[in-house]
Design an enzyme around this catalytic site. Structure first.
Site, PDB file in Angstrom:
ATOM      1  N   GLU A  25      -7.623  -6.933  -4.204  1.00  0.00           N
ATOM      2  CA  GLU A  25      -6.359  -7.011  -3.458  1.00  0.00           C
ATOM      3  C   GLU A  25      -6.186  -8.401  -2.859  1.00  0.00           C
ATOM      4  OE1 GLU A  25      -5.925  -3.887  -0.544  1.00  0.00           O
ATOM      5  OE2 GLU A  25      -3.889  -4.519  -0.022  1.00  0.00           O
ATOM      6  N   ASN A 172       1.532   2.731  -3.624  1.00  0.00           N
ATOM      7  CA  ASN A 172       0.172   2.884  -3.092  1.00  0.00           C
ATOM      8  C   ASN A 172       0.263   3.475  -1.697  1.00  0.00           C
ATOM      9  OD1 ASN A 172      -2.824   2.040  -2.659  1.00  0.00           O
ATOM     10  ND2 ASN A 172      -1.747   1.101  -0.937  1.00  0.00           N
ATOM     11  N   GLU A 173      -0.514   4.499  -1.437  1.00  0.00           N
ATOM     12  CA  GLU A 173      -0.548   5.109  -0.100  1.00  0.00           C
ATOM     13  C   GLU A 173       0.865   5.243   0.473  1.00  0.00           C
ATOM     14  OE1 GLU A 173      -3.570   3.448   2.502  1.00  0.00           O
ATOM     15  OE2 GLU A 173      -5.140   4.119   1.142  1.00  0.00           O
ATOM     16  N   TYR A 240     -12.307   6.953   2.141  1.00  0.00           N
ATOM     17  CA  TYR A 240     -13.300   5.981   2.593  1.00  0.00           C
ATOM     18  C   TYR A 240     -14.350   6.659   3.464  1.00  0.00           C
ATOM     19  CZ  TYR A 240     -10.466   2.059   0.967  1.00  0.00           C
ATOM     20  OH  TYR A 240      -9.783   1.165   0.182  1.00  0.00           O
ATOM     21  N   GLU A 297      -9.406   4.381  -4.658  1.00  0.00           N
ATOM     22  CA  GLU A 297     -10.007   3.636  -3.546  1.00  0.00           C
ATOM     23  C   GLU A 297     -11.109   4.496  -2.956  1.00  0.00           C
ATOM     24  OE1 GLU A 297      -7.456   1.683  -0.661  1.00  0.00           O
ATOM     25  OE2 GLU A 297      -5.971   1.247  -2.215  1.00  0.00           O
ATOM     26  N   GLN A 346     -13.973  -3.096  -2.294  1.00  0.00           N
ATOM     27  CA  GLN A 346     -13.262  -3.850  -3.300  1.00  0.00           C
ATOM     28  C   GLN A 346     -14.249  -4.769  -4.003  1.00  0.00           C
ATOM     29  OE1 GLN A 346      -9.634  -5.707  -1.971  1.00  0.00           O
ATOM     30  NE2 GLN A 346      -8.911  -3.897  -0.875  1.00  0.00           N
TER      31      GLN A 346
HETATM   32  O1  AHR Z   1      -8.791  -1.353   0.721  1.00  0.00           O
HETATM   33  C1  AHR Z   1      -8.156  -1.672   1.927  1.00  0.00           C
HETATM   34  C2  AHR Z   1      -6.904  -0.853   2.170  1.00  0.00           C
HETATM   35  O2  AHR Z   1      -7.260   0.481   2.328  1.00  0.00           O
HETATM   36  C3  AHR Z   1      -5.907  -0.809   1.050  1.00  0.00           C
HETATM   37  O3  AHR Z   1      -5.046  -1.888   1.059  1.00  0.00           O
HETATM   38  C4  AHR Z   1      -5.149   0.452   1.329  1.00  0.00           C
HETATM   39  O4  AHR Z   1      -4.623   1.046   0.170  1.00  0.00           O
HETATM   40  C5  AHR Z   1      -6.171   1.324   2.040  1.00  0.00           C
HETATM   41  O5  AHR Z   1      -5.691   1.854   3.194  1.00  0.00           O
END
Ligand code: AHR
Length: 490
Positions: A25, A172-173, A240, A297, A346
């Site tokens: 990103e 995205n999101e 995450y 992600e 990432q």
């Molecule tokens: O990976 C960091 C961020 O996490 C990304 O930009 C977003 O899609 C997510 O919230």
């Protein structure tokens, strides 16, 4: 002694190579001062992309790379990143760190990079703040070889032949940074935007709709009720692992107790629950399983390293991250019939990175080495396997985790990790009806808090392992605490 039972006649499906995918990103030093240093840099590069990073990505057989975000994707206007670099717009990256974005890395640079790595590009299109026309034209610009204004513009910018583009995410999101939408509203928009993303010149898009945040099962239910398999090939999921569970103070990447280590792994195992439940919800609206699930992600998210820009999300990476990566890859492998892709967040200098850089220096993280140990699973058939793992005392956490696959050449690849911090285990693997002459093994083994630094880049590294023995029924070996192994039988 633990028994690992493997049945080569019970195949669970092909492990899509894309399960070993990655994400880059315009965030912190992932692209600029990370992957991309510019053609005039003294750091050896090809078209501005660091040669050492290209080689490292090739070594783990990186199958797919997602770009340009993340949250950045829904603010990205692709026309800002084409044409002569001196004419490209300069702006502030308002989402990440408030730094200058000079758009010197754009569509051509990204596709050049994918060609150098030999991986599939995966674009995240802007649905949040972009228009239908803008997205439609991006696809035309990239993939059309016909007479068309966008193909002509691409040719004018130096690229005669269209590129191939398979993976296209639309938004995205969108439940958060991508527009704070309700699932029903997003579903309608998705249907509209995807209509104008055409298949040009023999290119075939694999469209991906924005799926849920973690346990938002309602999002999945509404989305798959309204968006059908003729609109989308897959939906995405983001999850995450935040050790403390508190986004304001997530925990340190390197300074943690044994108990925090096990807790982090317990939290990461929630991925199994999420995948199982979302697949179940998807099945209600798509009983023939025509729509796949993509975890585009995933990874650990800690407090940033002291003294670094909070908007850059730069964190160190220890053996804790390595063990956690192994457990997640085992989860994705075990769902290979329906999980078609996963992308670690990432690739460079951000979150659970594969690679960290500082000026001309580059180090591989413990997580990178796990992708190296697991790379031979890509494209192989997953075999049934079971291990009678004990639980870590006081935690709902298996000590052992594994994946077993057979490739086209008839080689068996076993990857196995032991997350216990104090218990080595003897393993007896029973592998009926499989004959082999050769055994090779590699191991990643270090203290759980160990990590690589620019002064000590090989503190955590893969080593050959000679402790695997052939038995009458298969193999036997010992797996040390806090370690990950790859065993190849051929
Ligand atoms: O990976 C960091 C961020 O996490 C990304 O930009 C977003 O899609 C997510 O919230």
């Amino acid at each position: 002694m633990a028994t690992l039972l493997i049945n080569i006649n019970d195949k669970k499906g092909r492990i899509n190579p894309e399960i070993y995918g990655h994400f880059s990103e315009h965030l912190g030093r992932c692209i600029y001062n990370g992957i991309y240093v510019g053609e005039d840099s003294s750091i050896p590069n090809t078209k501005g992309i660091r040669n050492d990073i290209i080689e490292a990505f090739k070594n783990i057989r990186m199958p797919v790379l997602r770009w340009p975000g993340g949250c950045f994707a829904d603010e990205y206007h692709w026309k800002d990143g084409i044409g002569p670099k001196a004419d490209r717009k300069k702006m502030i990256n308002t989402h990440w760190g408030g730094v200058t974005e000079d758009n010197s890395f754009g569509t051509h640079e990204f596709f050049d990079m994918c060609e150098l790595i030999g991986c599939e590009p995966y674009l995240a299109g802007n649905l949040g703040s972009g228009t239908v026309e803008e997205l439609s034209q991006w696809i035309e610009y990239i993939t059309s070889d016909d007479i068309s204004p966008m193909a002509d513009l691409r040719r004018k910018n130096g690229r005669e032949k269209a590129w191939k583009l398979k993976y296209l995410g639309i938004g995205n999101e969108n439940w958060g940074c991508g527009g704070n939408m309700e699932p029903s509203y997003y579903s309608d928009l998705y249907r509209r935007y995807q209509t104008y993303c055409r298949n040009y010149s023999g290119n075939e898009l694999y469209k991906i709709a924005c799926g849920p945040n973690a346990e938002d099962y309602n999002w999945t239910r509404v989305l798959t009720d309204k968006v059908k398999h003729w609109h989308t090939r897959a939906i995405s999921l983001h999850y995450y692992t935040v050790p403390s569970g508190n986004w304001d103070d997530k925990g340190s990447a390197t300074d943690f107790t044994d108990s925090e280590y096990y807790k982090t792994l317990e939290k990461t195992m929630y991925m199994e629950t999420l995948i199982t439940k979302h697949l179940e919800v998807m099945s209600m609206n798509d009983p023939e399983h025509k729509i796949g699930l993509i975890v585009d992600e995933w990874g650990t998210w800690y407090n940033v390293e002291e003294g670094t820009n909070p908007g850059f999300l730069y964190q160190q990476n220890t053996m804790r991250d390595a063990v956690l990566a192994a457990k997640n890859l085992d989860i994705f492998n075990s769902h290979c019939d329906r999980v078609v892709m996963a992308n670690l967040a990432q690739a460079v200098n951000v979150l659970q990175a594969l690679i960290l850089t500082e000026g001309e220096q580059m180090i591989l993280t413990p997580t990178y080495h796990v992708f190296d140990l697991y790379k031979r699973h890509q494209g192989s058939e997953l075999c049934y396997s079971h291990i009678d793992s004990g639980k870590v005392e006081g935690f709902n956490l298996d000590e052992l985790s594994k994946s077993v696959s057979l490739n086209e050449k008839g080689e068996m690849v076993i990857t196995i990790s032991n997350c216990s911090l104090d218990k080595a285990q003897d393993i007896e693997a029973i592998i009926p009806q499989f004959s082999f002459d050769k055994i090779s093994a590699r191991i990643l083994k270090q203290d759980v808090r160990a990590y690589n630094t620019f002064d000590n880049p090989e503190n955590v590294k893969i080593e050959e392992y000679n402790g695997v023995t052939k038995t009458a029924d298969g193999i036997s070996f010992n797996i040390p605490p806090c370690s990950i192994m790859e065993i190849v039988l051929s």
